[in-house]
Design an enzyme around this catalytic site. Structure first.
Site, short mmCIF file in Angstrom:
data_model
loop_
_atom_site.label_atom_id
_atom_site.label_comp_id
_atom_site.label_asym_id
_atom_site.label_seq_id
_atom_site.Cartn_x
_atom_site.Cartn_y
_atom_site.Cartn_z
N LYS A 96 10.20 -12.91 28.15
CA LYS A 96 9.04 -13.15 27.29
C LYS A 96 8.08 -14.08 28.02
O LYS A 96 8.46 -15.14 28.51
CB LYS A 96 9.54 -13.83 26.00
CG LYS A 96 9.08 -13.15 24.74
CD LYS A 96 9.76 -13.73 23.54
CE LYS A 96 8.89 -13.56 22.31
NZ LYS A 96 9.49 -14.18 21.14
N ILE A 97 6.83 -13.64 28.10
CA ILE A 97 5.84 -14.38 28.89
C ILE A 97 4.59 -14.60 28.04
O ILE A 97 4.09 -13.66 27.41
CB ILE A 97 5.51 -13.58 30.17
CG1 ILE A 97 6.77 -13.51 31.04
CG2 ILE A 97 4.33 -14.20 30.93
CD1 ILE A 97 6.64 -12.72 32.30
#
Ligand code: G3P
Length: 214
Positions: free
Chosen positions: A83-84
């Site tokens: 997750k960015i």
């Protein structure tokens, strides 16, 4: 529509998984902090419970650090999706991850144009936060419609993962709109199960059953 569970609590994940409601899991730093447990330990345990995409969030904010974190998280288990956050260095990291075959979930998305950028960078999933938009008097679900319209028009592979779901109506609307995934807290999953007429029906059947001669 796939159902992911939005939690880092392994007992909640087990409970929903036992009902067949878990196609994947999303976590974030706040959800992990709530468990009071070390991050990697929690993620590894989740990977043992669920055989599906498990989102683990990178907490660095510069490209180099984010990429190092993404590679390290992806090495934990083949089901890990990194997750960015939707920031310039994040998009750059998403692009490199896509080139390296690391799946990404671009998080903290609040506009359709942000979602367009994430898709162009090669994100596997985009996470628009509908509940947090509702919180500031915007129609969170309108954003889902806009993103789906754009992604369909240009045939992007990025999947729309409806996040920050707070109630059953968010799930209903996400399904009607054709969103690819909804990540749902256990509390909302249980709200989806319950119906007062089901409870009343069971009660009546049980009462009548007592009248049936043995
Ligand atoms: O995991 C991201 C998202 O679902 C967070 O939800 O309720 O903290 O806005 P919420």
């Amino acid at each position: 529509m796939l159902f992911f569970i939005d939690t880092a609590d392994v007992e909640e994940i087990r409970q929903a998984n036992d009902m067949g409601l878990v196609d994947g899991v999303t976590t974030n730093p706040s959800l992990v902090a709530k468990t009071g447990r070390p991050f990697k330990e929690v993620i590894q345990e989740i990977c043992e419970i669920v055989d599906g995409p498990i989102s683990a969030e990178a907490v660095s904010l510069t490209y180099d650090e984010m990429l190092a974190e993404a590679r390290s998280l992806a090495s934990i288990h083949p089901n890990i999706v990194v997750k960015i956050p939707l920031v310039p260095d994040g998009l750059r990291c998403v692009r490199t991850c896509a080139q390296e075959g690391i799946r990404t979930n671009v998080t903290l998305c609040f506009s359709a144009t942000q979602a367009l950028l994430a898709a162009k960078a090669g994100a596997t999933y985009i996470s628009p936060f509908v509940g947090r938009l509702d919180d500031i008097s915007h129609q969170g679900m309108d954003l889902i419609g806009e993103i789906l319209e754009i992604y369909t028009a240009y045939d992007f592979d990025t999947q729309v993962l409806v996040a920050s779901i707070r109630n059953p109506l968010h799930v209903l609307e996400a399904a009607r709109m054709g969103a690819h995934v909804a990540t749902i807290p256990l509390k909302v999953m249980l709200q989806l199960v319950r119906h007062p007429l089901t409870d009343r029906g069971i009660e009546a059947f049980m009462k009548d059953w007592e009248k049936v001669p043995s």
